[in-house]
Write a protein that holds these residues in place. Structure first.
Motif, PDB file in Angstrom:
ATOM      1  N   ALA A 194       0.869  -1.272  -0.150  1.00 15.84           N
ATOM      2  CA  ALA A 194       0.018  -0.094   0.187  1.00 15.84           C
ATOM      3  C   ALA A 194       0.786   1.123  -0.057  1.00 15.84           C
ATOM      4  CB  ALA A 194      -0.932  -0.127   1.287  1.00 15.84           C
ATOM      5  N   ASP A 195       1.979   1.169   0.571  1.00 16.18           N
ATOM      6  CA  ASP A 195       3.018   2.364   0.711  1.00 16.18           C
ATOM      7  C   ASP A 195       3.844   2.361  -0.664  1.00 16.18           C
ATOM      8  OD1 ASP A 195       4.395   4.343   1.479  1.00 16.18           O
ATOM      9  OD2 ASP A 195       5.443   3.568   2.997  1.00 16.18           O
ATOM     10  N   LEU A 196       3.398   3.119  -1.547  1.00 17.50           N
ATOM     11  CA  LEU A 196       3.960   2.963  -2.871  1.00 17.50           C
ATOM     12  C   LEU A 196       4.385   4.624  -3.198  1.00 17.50           C
ATOM     13  CD1 LEU A 196       5.411   1.596  -5.425  1.00 17.50           C
ATOM     14  CD2 LEU A 196       2.853   1.814  -6.502  1.00 17.50           C
ATOM     15  N   ALA A 197       5.784   5.030  -3.135  1.00 18.07           N
ATOM     16  CA  ALA A 197       6.017   6.662  -3.408  1.00 18.07           C
ATOM     17  C   ALA A 197       7.486   6.066  -3.949  1.00 18.07           C
ATOM     18  CB  ALA A 197       5.995   7.369  -2.188  1.00 18.07           C
ATOM     19  N   TYR A 198       7.610   6.304  -5.307  1.00 13.40           N
ATOM     20  CA  TYR A 198       8.893   5.670  -6.041  1.00 13.40           C
ATOM     21  C   TYR A 198       9.540   6.804  -6.633  1.00 13.40           C
ATOM     22  CZ  TYR A 198       6.442   5.060 -10.313  1.00 13.40           C
ATOM     23  OH  TYR A 198       5.779   5.116 -11.631  1.00 13.40           O
ATOM     24  N   ASP A 199      10.436   6.703  -6.799  1.00 13.96           N
ATOM     25  CA  ASP A 199      11.354   7.735  -7.769  1.00 13.96           C
ATOM     26  C   ASP A 199      11.210   7.608  -9.216  1.00 13.96           C
ATOM     27  OD1 ASP A 199      13.440   9.042  -9.397  1.00 13.96           O
ATOM     28  OD2 ASP A 199      15.153   8.813  -7.699  1.00 13.96           O
ATOM     29  N   PHE A 200      10.412   8.145  -9.769  1.00  9.73           N
ATOM     30  CA  PHE A 200       9.789   8.104 -11.182  1.00  9.73           C
ATOM     31  C   PHE A 200      10.914   7.996 -12.067  1.00  9.73           C
ATOM     32  CE2 PHE A 200       7.916   9.332 -15.145  1.00  9.73           C
ATOM     33  CZ  PHE A 200       6.712   8.587 -15.174  1.00  9.73           C
ATOM     34  N   ALA A 201      11.794   8.892 -12.387  1.00  6.50           N
ATOM     35  CA  ALA A 201      12.907   9.039 -13.145  1.00  6.50           C
ATOM     36  C   ALA A 201      13.969   7.685 -13.177  1.00  6.50           C
ATOM     37  CB  ALA A 201      13.523  10.317 -13.231  1.00  6.50           C
ATOM     38  N   ARG A 202      14.128   7.327 -11.809  1.00  9.78           N
ATOM     39  CA  ARG A 202      15.319   6.559 -11.670  1.00  9.78           C
ATOM     40  C   ARG A 202      14.853   5.028 -12.008  1.00  9.78           C
ATOM     41  NH1 ARG A 202      18.520   5.592  -5.806  1.00  9.78           N
ATOM     42  NH2 ARG A 202      19.973   4.098  -6.589  1.00  9.78           N
ATOM     43  N   LEU A 203      13.263   4.791 -11.584  1.00  8.61           N
ATOM     44  CA  LEU A 203      12.790   3.595 -11.972  1.00  8.61           C
ATOM     45  C   LEU A 203      12.637   3.349 -13.532  1.00  8.61           C
ATOM     46  CD1 LEU A 203      11.711   0.851 -10.946  1.00  8.61           C
ATOM     47  CD2 LEU A 203       9.492   2.161 -10.821  1.00  8.61           C
ATOM     48  N   GLU A 204      12.095   4.581 -14.169  1.00  8.62           N
ATOM     49  CA  GLU A 204      11.937   4.560 -15.691  1.00  8.62           C
ATOM     50  C   GLU A 204      13.308   4.277 -16.304  1.00  8.62           C
ATOM     51  OE1 GLU A 204      10.137   7.909 -18.986  1.00  8.62           O
ATOM     52  OE2 GLU A 204      11.142   8.344 -17.002  1.00  8.62           O
ATOM     53  N   ALA A 205      14.450   4.927 -15.912  1.00 12.56           N
ATOM     54  CA  ALA A 205      15.758   4.553 -16.468  1.00 12.56           C
ATOM     55  C   ALA A 205      16.094   3.142 -16.368  1.00 12.56           C
ATOM     56  CB  ALA A 205      16.684   5.301 -15.958  1.00 12.56           C
ATOM     57  N   LEU A 206      15.945   2.436 -15.367  1.00 10.02           N
ATOM     58  CA  LEU A 206      16.069   1.027 -14.997  1.00 10.02           C
ATOM     59  C   LEU A 206      15.244   0.223 -16.024  1.00 10.02           C
ATOM     60  CD1 LEU A 206      17.531  -1.539 -13.708  1.00 10.02           C
ATOM     61  CD2 LEU A 206      15.437  -1.353 -11.889  1.00 10.02           C
ATOM     62  N   MET A 207      13.959   0.518 -16.180  1.00  7.37           N
ATOM     63  CA  MET A 207      12.999  -0.039 -17.144  1.00  7.37           C
ATOM     64  C   MET A 207      13.264  -0.030 -18.288  1.00  7.37           C
ATOM     65  SD  MET A 207       9.432   0.670 -14.618  1.00  7.37           S
ATOM     66  CE  MET A 207       8.438  -0.137 -15.837  1.00  7.37           C
ATOM     67  N   HIS A 227      -3.054  -9.235  -4.152  1.00 10.32           N
ATOM     68  CA  HIS A 227      -3.274  -8.137  -4.411  1.00 10.32           C
ATOM     69  C   HIS A 227      -1.947  -7.275  -5.272  1.00 10.32           C
ATOM     70  CE1 HIS A 227      -6.774  -7.268  -1.757  1.00 10.32           C
ATOM     71  NE2 HIS A 227      -6.403  -8.520  -1.339  1.00 10.32           N
ATOM     72  N   VAL A 228      -2.121  -6.721  -6.149  1.00 10.94           N
ATOM     73  CA  VAL A 228      -1.116  -6.357  -7.126  1.00 10.94           C
ATOM     74  C   VAL A 228      -1.151  -4.854  -7.437  1.00 10.94           C
ATOM     75  CG1 VAL A 228      -0.892  -8.649  -8.211  1.00 10.94           C
ATOM     76  CG2 VAL A 228      -2.063  -6.776  -9.255  1.00 10.94           C
ATOM     77  N   ARG A 229      -0.054  -4.098  -7.713  1.00  9.68           N
ATOM     78  CA  ARG A 229       0.114  -2.766  -8.012  1.00  9.68           C
ATOM     79  C   ARG A 229       1.177  -2.670  -9.329  1.00  9.68           C
ATOM     80  NH1 ARG A 229      -0.100   1.518  -3.229  1.00  9.68           N
ATOM     81  NH2 ARG A 229      -0.654   2.670  -4.894  1.00  9.68           N
ATOM     82  N   GLU A 272      -7.382  -1.096  -5.925  1.00 12.83           N
ATOM     83  CA  GLU A 272      -7.720  -0.484  -4.726  1.00 12.83           C
ATOM     84  C   GLU A 272      -7.343   0.777  -4.191  1.00 12.83           C
ATOM     85  OE1 GLU A 272      -7.418  -4.373  -2.569  1.00 12.83           O
ATOM     86  OE2 GLU A 272      -9.490  -4.814  -3.130  1.00 12.83           O
ATOM     87  N   ASP A 273      -5.879   0.692  -4.093  1.00 10.55           N
ATOM     88  CA  ASP A 273      -5.097   1.820  -3.624  1.00 10.55           C
ATOM     89  C   ASP A 273      -5.029   3.110  -4.345  1.00 10.55           C
ATOM     90  OD1 ASP A 273      -3.371   0.371  -1.359  1.00 10.55           O
ATOM     91  OD2 ASP A 273      -3.096  -1.018  -3.214  1.00 10.55           O
ATOM     92  N   LEU A 274      -5.601   2.810  -5.542  1.00 10.85           N
ATOM     93  CA  LEU A 274      -5.980   4.214  -6.474  1.00 10.85           C
ATOM     94  C   LEU A 274      -7.595   4.656  -6.462  1.00 10.85           C
ATOM     95  CD1 LEU A 274      -4.025   3.207  -9.657  1.00 10.85           C
ATOM     96  CD2 LEU A 274      -3.213   4.960  -7.987  1.00 10.85           C
ATOM     97  N   GLY A 275      -8.343   3.899  -5.878  1.00 14.36           N
ATOM     98  CA  GLY A 275      -9.715   4.161  -5.697  1.00 14.36           C
ATOM     99  C   GLY A 275     -10.436   3.713  -7.033  1.00 14.36           C
ATOM    100  N   ARG A 276      -9.736   2.751  -7.773  1.00 17.84           N
ATOM    101  CA  ARG A 276     -10.312   2.305  -9.178  1.00 17.84           C
ATOM    102  C   ARG A 276     -10.282   0.716  -8.884  1.00 17.84           C
ATOM    103  NH1 ARG A 276     -11.765   5.595 -13.079  1.00 17.84           N
ATOM    104  NH2 ARG A 276     -12.094   3.667 -14.360  1.00 17.84           N
ATOM    105  N   PRO A 277     -11.093   0.019  -7.964  1.00 13.70           N
ATOM    106  CA  PRO A 277     -11.097  -1.390  -7.649  1.00 13.70           C
ATOM    107  C   PRO A 277     -11.344  -2.243  -9.092  1.00 13.70           C
ATOM    108  CG  PRO A 277     -12.798  -0.489  -6.628  1.00 13.70           C
ATOM    109  CD  PRO A 277     -12.190   0.601  -7.318  1.00 13.70           C
TER     110      PRO A 277
END
Length: 301
Positions: A194-207, A227-229, A272-277
């Motif tokens: 549920a606690d998802l706050a990531y470094d957008f640019a850093r993860l994007e570069a790795l991906m 449950h997945v995100r 669920e964590d986005l309010g769009r189950p």
């Protein structure tokens, strides 16, 4: 698309939910004849959904009654070419946009069997109607999994700000493919997921470096319920609300590692964590290497 070409009809559907407020929205263009790559990308960017789908005539060797998505099929054996664009780039396969497109077609020509020629391969979709709801189930291309290097795993965890101790040791990290590549990481607790706050640019570069479409974050509630995100920075989206391609990849991963039986029906809760189950059903069949992912869908007015 030429300058004077008419703008195609752009539909909006959600997949993996019977409510417009749930699941994952997708743009659907049932006749993308005349649209070039730039035009499709522009439509996807304008909509802002994680992906949009564009139909044209099927390859000559596939046959069918698709006719460029004009809805003239006889309700059975309909075939189409389908492409998927996020707001930033084309992706090889998108499960939720496939489901959304199948539901849109079924509402026009009735339930039946569809065949989509995707950039990742041929994807059949079975569409049925149950209790007034339209249910679509796709069959993935043949899946596989592979190891992830320790340095790459460390970088993914650093970008997510997840300590390695927060991973579930029963679910080893892997890259899984069922039309697109996804890094599967399992959280030890629901609170961690549920606690998802990531470094957008850093993860994007790795991906980009690993050619990943999403990161499939998973928490196991019971033997067959998860449950997945799915962070999706490479598509210009912080998080995907319901990810059919990742669900297929996860099904293959879970079966290959012996985490579920060869014959199994898994339920994945996402959004669920986005309010769009939304709810995704993953079916595994002994002797069948492919993965079947199904759910409902509905039009967004």
């Amino acid at each position: 698309m030429t300058t004077n070409a008419p703008r195609p009809e752009i539909l909006r559907y959600t997949a993996f939910s019977s409510s417009p407020e749930g699941g994952n929205p997708a743009g659907v263009v049932l006749d993308a004849t005349g649209l070039d790559d730039a035009a499709m990308l522009a439509i996807a960017a304008e909509l802002g959904y994680s992906e949009s789908a564009f139909l044209t005539a099927p390859p000559a060797d596939l046959g069918g009654e698709g006719g460029g998505g004009n809805g003239d099929g006889d309700g059975d054996g309909r075939a189409y070419t389908i492409r998927y664009f996020s707001p930033k780039a084309e992706v090889p396969f998108c499960g939720h946009a496939t489901i959304a497109t199948a539901v849109a077609l079924a509402e026009r020509t009735g339930p039946g069997e569809l065949v989509f020629a995707t950039p990742a391969g041929i994807v059949p979709v079975a569409v049925t109607e149950e209790g007034g709801a339209v249910l679509a189930t796709l069959t993935s291309v043949e899946p596989h999994t592979e190891e992830i290097a320790g340095t790459d795993l460390a970088e993914a965890l650093a970008a997510l700000d997840w300590p390695a101790a927060d991973l579930d040791p029963a679910f080893p990290p892997r890259i899984a493919f069922a039309g697109a590549r996804h890094l599967v990481l399992a959280a030890a607790t629901r609170a961690r997921l549920a606690d998802l706050a990531y470094d957008f640019a850093r993860l994007e570069a790795l991906m980009h470096r690993l050619d990943l479409t999403t990161v499939q974050l998973v928490w196991r509630e019971s033997a067959t319920v998860f449950h997945v995100r799915d962070p999706f920075p490479v598509g210009g989206v912080v998080e995907d609300p319901a990810t059919g391609a990742a669900a297929a990849a996860f099904g293959a991963y879970a079966r290959e590692l012996g985490l579920v039986p060869e014959d199994a029906v898994l339920t994945l809760h996402q959004g669920e964590d986005l309010g769009r189950p939304g709810e995704l059903t993953v079916t595994l069949r002994a002797g069948d290497p492919r993965v079947h992912v199904g759910g409902t869908g509905t039009r967004i007015v």
